[in-house]
Every structure is written in structure tokens, then in C-alpha cells.
Design a protein around this motif. Structure first.
Motif, PDB file in Angstrom:
ATOM      1  N   LEU A  52       0.827  -1.199   0.000  1.00  0.00           N
ATOM      2  CA  LEU A  52       0.000   0.000   0.000  1.00  0.00           C
ATOM      3  C   LEU A  52       0.867   1.257   0.000  1.00  0.00           C
ATOM      4  CD1 LEU A  52      -2.853   1.222   0.176  1.00  0.00           C
ATOM      5  CD2 LEU A  52      -2.662   1.068   2.679  1.00  0.00           C
ATOM      6  N   ALA A  53       1.924   1.257   0.801  1.00  0.00           N
ATOM      7  CA  ALA A  53       2.836   2.402   0.816  1.00  0.00           C
ATOM      8  C   ALA A  53       3.509   2.558  -0.545  1.00  0.00           C
ATOM      9  CB  ALA A  53       3.873   2.229   1.925  1.00  0.00           C
ATOM     10  N   TYR A  54       3.940   1.453  -1.137  1.00  0.00           N
ATOM     11  CA  TYR A  54       4.559   1.516  -2.465  1.00  0.00           C
ATOM     12  C   TYR A  54       3.560   1.988  -3.522  1.00  0.00           C
ATOM     13  CZ  TYR A  54       9.219  -0.427  -1.672  1.00  0.00           C
ATOM     14  OH  TYR A  54      10.527  -0.595  -1.295  1.00  0.00           O
ATOM     15  N   TYR A  55       2.287   1.615  -3.383  1.00  0.00           N
ATOM     16  CA  TYR A  55       1.279   2.077  -4.341  1.00  0.00           C
ATOM     17  C   TYR A  55       1.238   3.602  -4.380  1.00  0.00           C
ATOM     18  CZ  TYR A  55      -3.291   3.443  -6.093  1.00  0.00           C
ATOM     19  OH  TYR A  55      -4.303   4.073  -6.779  1.00  0.00           O
ATOM     20  N   TYR A  56       1.270   4.230  -3.213  1.00  0.00           N
ATOM     21  CA  TYR A  56       1.247   5.689  -3.191  1.00  0.00           C
ATOM     22  C   TYR A  56       2.540   6.282  -3.740  1.00  0.00           C
ATOM     23  CZ  TYR A  56      -3.245   5.800  -0.896  1.00  0.00           C
ATOM     24  OH  TYR A  56      -4.581   5.667  -0.645  1.00  0.00           O
ATOM     25  N   LEU A  57       3.655   5.598  -3.556  1.00  0.00           N
ATOM     26  CA  LEU A  57       4.901   6.058  -4.169  1.00  0.00           C
ATOM     27  C   LEU A  57       4.798   5.999  -5.692  1.00  0.00           C
ATOM     28  CD1 LEU A  57       7.929   6.887  -3.702  1.00  0.00           C
ATOM     29  CD2 LEU A  57       8.459   4.450  -3.976  1.00  0.00           C
ATOM     30  N   ILE A  58       4.305   4.889  -6.210  1.00  0.00           N
ATOM     31  CA  ILE A  58       4.137   4.719  -7.661  1.00  0.00           C
ATOM     32  C   ILE A  58       3.233   5.806  -8.213  1.00  0.00           C
ATOM     33  CG2 ILE A  58       3.141   3.224  -9.437  1.00  0.00           C
ATOM     34  CD1 ILE A  58       3.958   0.838  -7.612  1.00  0.00           C
ATOM     35  N   ASP A  59       2.144   6.081  -7.518  1.00  0.00           N
ATOM     36  CA  ASP A  59       1.146   7.005  -8.024  1.00  0.00           C
ATOM     37  C   ASP A  59       1.618   8.449  -7.971  1.00  0.00           C
ATOM     38  OD1 ASP A  59      -1.840   7.298  -8.809  1.00  0.00           O
ATOM     39  OD2 ASP A  59      -1.573   8.768  -7.213  1.00  0.00           O
ATOM     40  N   THR A  60       2.302   8.850  -6.908  1.00  0.00           N
ATOM     41  CA  THR A  60       2.602  10.258  -6.714  1.00  0.00           C
ATOM     42  C   THR A  60       3.971  10.668  -7.250  1.00  0.00           C
ATOM     43  OG1 THR A  60       3.356   9.739  -4.469  1.00  0.00           O
ATOM     44  CG2 THR A  60       1.075  10.509  -4.727  1.00  0.00           C
ATOM     45  N   PHE A  61       5.006   9.887  -6.952  1.00  0.00           N
ATOM     46  CA  PHE A  61       6.362  10.253  -7.347  1.00  0.00           C
ATOM     47  C   PHE A  61       6.887   9.426  -8.517  1.00  0.00           C
ATOM     48  CE2 PHE A  61       5.980  11.477  -2.871  1.00  0.00           C
ATOM     49  CZ  PHE A  61       6.282  12.826  -2.973  1.00  0.00           C
ATOM     50  N   GLY A  62       6.312   8.246  -8.731  1.00  0.00           N
ATOM     51  CA  GLY A  62       6.643   7.466  -9.913  1.00  0.00           C
ATOM     52  C   GLY A  62       7.913   6.654  -9.822  1.00  0.00           C
ATOM     53  N   LYS A  63       8.728   6.907  -8.826  1.00  0.00           N
ATOM     54  CA  LYS A  63       9.959   6.137  -8.664  1.00  0.00           C
ATOM     55  C   LYS A  63      10.501   6.358  -7.263  1.00  0.00           C
ATOM     56  CE  LYS A  63      12.915   9.721 -10.726  1.00  0.00           C
ATOM     57  NZ  LYS A  63      13.878  10.013 -11.824  1.00  0.00           N
ATOM     58  N   GLY A  64      11.499   5.570  -6.930  1.00  0.00           N
ATOM     59  CA  GLY A  64      12.137   5.667  -5.620  1.00  0.00           C
ATOM     60  C   GLY A  64      13.165   4.574  -5.528  1.00  0.00           C
ATOM     61  N   VAL A  65      13.377   4.047  -4.340  1.00  0.00           N
ATOM     62  CA  VAL A  65      14.229   2.869  -4.201  1.00  0.00           C
ATOM     63  C   VAL A  65      13.364   1.702  -3.771  1.00  0.00           C
ATOM     64  CG1 VAL A  65      16.268   4.232  -3.631  1.00  0.00           C
ATOM     65  CG2 VAL A  65      14.844   3.315  -1.783  1.00  0.00           C
ATOM     66  N   LEU A  66      13.759   0.509  -4.176  1.00  0.00           N
ATOM     67  CA  LEU A  66      13.022  -0.703  -3.822  1.00  0.00           C
ATOM     68  C   LEU A  66      13.670  -1.316  -2.590  1.00  0.00           C
ATOM     69  CD1 LEU A  66      10.770  -2.659  -4.388  1.00  0.00           C
ATOM     70  CD2 LEU A  66      12.231  -3.807  -6.060  1.00  0.00           C
ATOM     71  N   ALA A  67      13.152  -0.960  -1.434  1.00  0.00           N
ATOM     72  CA  ALA A  67      13.654  -1.460  -0.163  1.00  0.00           C
ATOM     73  C   ALA A  67      12.784  -2.627   0.281  1.00  0.00           C
ATOM     74  CB  ALA A  67      13.637  -0.355   0.887  1.00  0.00           C
ATOM     75  N   THR A  68      13.409  -3.768   0.575  1.00  0.00           N
ATOM     76  CA  THR A  68      12.700  -4.962   1.018  1.00  0.00           C
ATOM     77  C   THR A  68      13.405  -5.533   2.238  1.00  0.00           C
ATOM     78  OG1 THR A  68      13.967  -6.579  -0.254  1.00  0.00           O
ATOM     79  CG2 THR A  68      12.171  -5.435  -1.412  1.00  0.00           C
ATOM     80  N   GLU A  69      12.844  -6.610   2.780  1.00  0.00           N
ATOM     81  CA  GLU A  69      13.522  -7.263   3.903  1.00  0.00           C
ATOM     82  C   GLU A  69      14.843  -7.881   3.484  1.00  0.00           C
ATOM     83  OE1 GLU A  69      10.428 -10.371   2.542  1.00  0.00           O
ATOM     84  OE2 GLU A  69      10.869  -8.236   2.350  1.00  0.00           O
ATOM     85  N   GLU A  70      15.014  -8.109   2.173  1.00  0.00           N
ATOM     86  CA  GLU A  70      16.250  -8.706   1.683  1.00  0.00           C
ATOM     87  C   GLU A  70      17.428  -7.739   1.762  1.00  0.00           C
ATOM     88  OE1 GLU A  70      16.396 -11.869   0.999  1.00  0.00           O
ATOM     89  OE2 GLU A  70      14.236 -12.070   1.345  1.00  0.00           O
ATOM     90  N   ASN A  71      17.172  -6.456   1.573  1.00  0.00           N
ATOM     91  CA  ASN A  71      18.269  -5.486   1.658  1.00  0.00           C
ATOM     92  C   ASN A  71      18.145  -4.578   2.873  1.00  0.00           C
ATOM     93  OD1 ASN A  71      16.328  -3.522   0.863  1.00  0.00           O
ATOM     94  ND2 ASN A  71      16.803  -3.873  -1.306  1.00  0.00           N
ATOM     95  N   PHE A  72      17.245  -4.926   3.811  1.00  0.00           N
ATOM     96  CA  PHE A  72      17.070  -4.114   5.007  1.00  0.00           C
ATOM     97  C   PHE A  72      18.383  -4.055   5.797  1.00  0.00           C
ATOM     98  CE2 PHE A  72      16.023  -3.601   9.521  1.00  0.00           C
ATOM     99  CZ  PHE A  72      15.339  -2.401   9.463  1.00  0.00           C
ATOM    100  N   GLY A  73      18.750  -2.856   6.202  1.00  0.00           N
ATOM    101  CA  GLY A  73      19.984  -2.675   6.964  1.00  0.00           C
ATOM    102  C   GLY A  73      21.208  -2.447   6.110  1.00  0.00           C
ATOM    103  N   SER A  74      21.046  -2.434   4.779  1.00  0.00           N
ATOM    104  CA  SER A  74      22.180  -2.205   3.905  1.00  0.00           C
ATOM    105  C   SER A  74      22.763  -0.821   4.153  1.00  0.00           C
ATOM    106  CB  SER A  74      21.737  -2.327   2.441  1.00  0.00           C
ATOM    107  OG  SER A  74      22.748  -1.898   1.574  1.00  0.00           O
TER     108      SER A  74
END
Length: 512
Positions: free
Chosen positions: A160-182
Motif C-alpha cells: 500500500l505504501a509503495y502504491y502511493y509512491l508509484i502514483d505520486t512520485f513514480g519512482k524511488g528505491v526498492l527497499a525490502t527485507e532482503e536489503n534491510f539494513g544495507s
């Protein structure tokens, strides 16, 4: 049940405040191992999950003056950002306060990377996403009660948070539990890449979400509704239309969700709307246990003023005198004095002018009284400073209108689509339409009549090709009384300057 969820949100003491200008500088929500948390509090996991749900409506864990992020607690909550960026930037409603940056939204002019209201929503998005990642990284390595359901709900909230990122800003970084803490800055992810990720997440988790869940929490219908919203906007987001997929997803919500239209339209926006049969997914508010300047308090108080109104009539002790509708909204009902459409009566007209000659003048335009802090179906309560009205982020009438739009766009199931539209209109005592009336232009207008001030309008106008340019103008579009063209790059908001400075892999959206 409503208050139990809120108490879990506020009562959990194992959470930290954080600033999130840099999405990699996220202080973890869980500092202990899950085993240690459960030993201290058997309800710890559910409390953390409730905390994540609350991040969409509340500013912080310690009342309306507290904030999860380093931005202003009153101005920055997630839901307030949705209203600011989705409704004030569109045709139906304007704000008069003239705050630094808010004028630029309400007149769709002079947008740039320094506007604090863009930063607020971006930062809220990148508060919720890493906190979800943190909990997921812990849960994946521990045993917990209802672990799989909890994981699915947390993944939904992240989507849901990513949906609003897609809709409003169109891009960002893809942060997941796999790269959490990088420690290294993450690469920029395109709109198409974020879309593909959110789609895959929702497709995977929708069957693992429960058929029913506690009020205010995600179930299968909630997951399908978000998937349908992603698909219905896919042509904007990726260049490839997915209206057929949206129709399939929204059909599941309608057929299997078990929701029905409320008998009363206004009951969906009243203080006792937690009893509504129509609301699919609410953002919860309570005047005592979840006080916030950013949930529906922002809408109810913001649309009220003792200058022209009796605040007690709407369950209030305080009116902020900020938001009024323009004829871009109430003009869609025709003659307000003769129409039978009950939705047309939800504007306060006494002492106010039909024309919004000056958007900074309170009496220019009609304050919408769609949302109110009074009860519709249960006993009256005393007026309060904060709102107890839940925000219907997803509701069945929206699902019906989405179905009808997709049916028109794909020339499928038009008879059923007409039936759904007329159910919505009949509930409002508006005249049913004929099959020949079921056009895309009609659908855009009907969505405004039914759904304005619910965080959809900018997205709808973009999807229908009416937001930028001069094909459709409205009062104060482009900073001009009668409206003028605005540039194409306004379909996306600028990436906030602080985000660009925090991660040099991010590049500004074109045109800014």
C-alpha cells in the motif's frame, strides 16, 4: 474492536521515533529478538502490526504532538498528505490558508523539490516501508502465532505504501527485507519496476490473507481492491493497459467480499461509520484514543468554521476554516436547489458564494459537509476536538464504479456495470441512467459526485487524460480564476530535495 486496535497501537512501548529523509537511515521498530519481545508481552507482534496500520493515519505513538518522522506532527501524517496531494491539486476542493507550499498545491503552480508537502508524503512512505521490512526480517527467522497471516498483512501494508509512491512520485528505491539494513545507497527503481514488484507481492499474498479479519485490518477483499487499483491505473504507470485484469480483481471484491452498500450515504462518513456494511478498508480514528491532526480531523475540522457554521451540528468544538468545494465539484449535480441527488445537499451554502472568486476567502465556495463527527445510526455523543470518523480508504461504491469503468473500457459486462452504477445512484436518490449514458465522461463525473474528498480525484483525472493540459480546466487550475493549462510533467510530483541529497542514485523527475 475499533478501540482495541487503537489501544494496541498506542500502548506498545517497544517502538522508536525516527526521521526518514534517508530511507536507509531507518531506526528499527524491533530492537529485541521476537522471542524477547513475546516474553515481555505476548501481544507484542500484534501491537507492532497495529502500529504499522496506524502509520497511515496517526502522526506518532504519543498523541497528536508526537511524530514518527522529523517533520511537523500536525502537517505531515500520511492521510493528510493523501488529501493534500490528491484532492487539493484537483478540481473539486481548495484550501485557503496560504501556508508555505500549500498554495502551490491548490493552484497547481510553481511545484518544485523544496515544497514541504511533497517531502511529508515521501517521508511517510519511507517510514512505513522500512518498518515493514524490519518486522518481516524478524518474522522470517522466528516462530510466532498466526505467523503466515501476520506476514501477509505486513506485506500488504508495504504494498500500500509503495502504491502511493508509484502514483505520486513514480519512482524511488526498492527497499525490502532482503536489503534491510544495507549501508550502501540503494539504486533507483523505475515506476515499471515498482509496479511489477507490488503486483507480484499482491498476487502472492492475496490468497494467504484471511477471508475475514478484524475491523481495520486487511483481508482478501482488501488485497484484491489494492490490486484492482494498481491494474486500473496500469496504463498510466507502465504504458500498458490492464483494465481486464482490474475487472477480474474488482469482480472478486464484489462477489466474494460480503460487503453491501449502506442504506444511507452520509452514514459512511459519520462518527459511527465503523458499523458500516460498505467500508472495505478504513483508516481508524477515535477522538479519545487516536487523536491526530492528520486523520479525518483534518477533513472535518478543516471544512468547518464558526464564521458561518454552527460547529456543534457537525460534532465539533473547533473549526479551522480551511477547505471549501468549488463548482468543479458541486457544479456536477446541476441545480443544487432542485436536484434529488442527496449527495448535492452535502455542501454548506448559507453565507457562501457559488463562485470561488478568491480561493483564500472563506465565504467563496461551499464547505463540504460530507464528513462529519456526528453519529448517523447510533446515539448522539458530545462534540469533540478530534474526529472519531474513520476514513473509508476502500469502499464498495468505489468498487462498483471501478467495475463499471473497466467494463466500458473493455466493452465487457455492460449490463452488470449499468446495474452497479444505478445502485450507487439510487442509494443517493439520483435518477438512474440508461445504457446509452454509460460513457467514460459520465464515469469520471460520477466518480467525483460519489468519491470526492476521499483521496482519488487527481489519480482519476490523470487516468482519464484530464489533469494536465487544457482539455479540462477548473477554478484556479494553473493559478488562474477560470483555469488554464498546466504542464504535462505535473502528472508526477518532484522528488523532494532532501531525498535527492540523501541518495545520489535518485534522479529528479523530468521537468523539475
Amino acid at each position: 474492536m475499533k478501540k482495541n486496535i487503537i489501544i494496541a497501537f498506542l500502548g506498545l512501548t517497544l517502538l522508536n521515533n525516527m526521521g526518514c529523509t534517508n530511507e536507509l537511515d531507518t531506526e528499527p521498530i524491533v530492537e529485541l529478538t521476537l522471542e524477547e519481545l513475546i516474553n515481555r508481552d505476548p501481544n507484542a507482534v500484534q501491537g507492532i502490526v497495529s502500529r504499522l496500520y496506524g502509520s497511515f493515519a496517526l502522526s506518532g505513538p504519543d498523541g497528536p504532538e508526537s511524530s514518527d518522522i522529523s517533520d511537523d506532527a500536525g502537517e505531515s501524517p500520511f492521510l493528510r498528505g493523501i488529501v493534500n496531494l490528491q484532492d487539493f491539486t484537483a478540481d473539486g476542493i481548495k484550501n485557503r490558508w496560504g501556508d508555505d507550499g500549500l498554495d502551490q498545491l491548490t493552484t497547481t503552480t510553481n511545484w518544485d523539490e523544496n515544497n514541504k508537502f511533497f517531502r511529508y508524503l515521501y517521508n511517510r512512505i519511507y517510514y512505513t516501508i522500512p518498518q515493514c521490512n524490519n518486522l518481516l526480517s524478524v518474522l522470517n527467522n522466528e516462530d510466532a502465532e498466526d505467523k503466515e497471516q501476520v506476514i501477509s498483512e505486513v506485506r500488504f501494508l508495504r504494498a500500500l505504501a509503495y502504491y502511493y509512491l508509484i502514483d505520486t512520485f513514480g519512482k524511488g528505491v526498492l527497499a525490502t527485507e532482503e536489503n534491510f539494513g544495507s549501508s550502501a545507497p540503494l539504486p533507483e527503481a523505475t515506476r515499471a519496476e515498482l509496479f511489477a514488484y507490488v503486483e507480484s507481492e499482491l498476487v502472492e499474498i492475496v490468497e494467504t490473507l484471511p477471508d475475514t479479519n478484524d475491523y481495520g485490518r486487511a483481508n482478501k477483499a482488501v488485497g484484491q481492491m489494492l490490486l484492482a487499483k494498481l491494474y486500473i491505473n496500469a496504463e498510466v504507470y507502465t504504458g500498458t493497459p490492464r483494465y481486464g485484469d482490474a475487472l477480474t480483481a474488482i469482480s472478486s471484491v464484489i462477489t466474494n467480499g460480503g460487503y453491501t452498500l449502506a442504506d444511507s450515504f452520509v452514514s459512511v462518513f459519520s462518527g459511527d461509520n465503523n458499523t458500516s456494511t460498505e467500508i472495505i478498508f478504513p483508516l481508524i480514528a477515535d477522538a479519545i484514543t487516536s487523536q491526530s491532526y492528520g486523520n479525518t480531523t483534518y477533513i472535518v475540522n478543516g471544512c468547518s468554521s464558526s464564521e458561518t457554521m454552527t460547529l456543534e451540528d457537525y460534532g465539533l468544538t473547533d473549526g479551522w476554516g480551511g477547505h471549501r468545494a468549488s463548482k468543479g465539484w458541486y457544479g456536477l449535480y446541476g441545480d443544487l436547489d432542485t436536484t434529488t441527488d442527496e449527495r448535492a445537499s452535502l455542501f454548506f451554502k448559507e453565507g457562501h458564494s457559488y463562485e470561488m472568486t478568491d480561493y483564500k476567502t472563506w465565504t467563496d465556495g461551499y464547505p463540504p459537509i460530507k464528513f462529519r463527527n456526528t453519529n448517523a445510526l447510533t446515539a448522539a455523543t458530545a462534540p469533540t476536538t478530534f474526529s472519531s470518523t474513520d476514513f473509508p480508504l476502500f469502499r464498495l461504491a468505489d468498487a462498483y464504479l471501478m467495475y463499471a469503468e473497466c467494463a466500458v473500457r473493455t466493452s465487457q459486462n455492460l449490463g452488470e456495470a449499468l446495474g452497479f452504477v444505478n445502485q450507487v445512484r439510487t442509494r443517493a436518490n439520483a435518477a438512474p441512467i440508461a445504457a446509452s449514458d454509460l460513457t467514460l465522461d459520465f464515469m469520471l463525473d460520477e466518480r467525483a459526485r460519489e468519491l470526492n474528498l476521499e483521496g482519488h480525484r487527481r489519480t482519476d483525472l490523470i487516468r482519464f487524460g484530464k489533469f494536465t493540459g487544457s482539455a479540462y480546466v477548473w477554478p484556479w487550475k494553473g493559478g488562474v480564476l477560470n483555469g488554464t493549462s498546466i504542464p504535462e510533467h505535473y502528472k508526477l510530483f518532484p522528488i523532494p530535495l532532501q531525498a535527492l541529497e540523501a541518495n545520489l542514485n535518485l534522479k529528479q523527475n523530468p521537468g523539475y
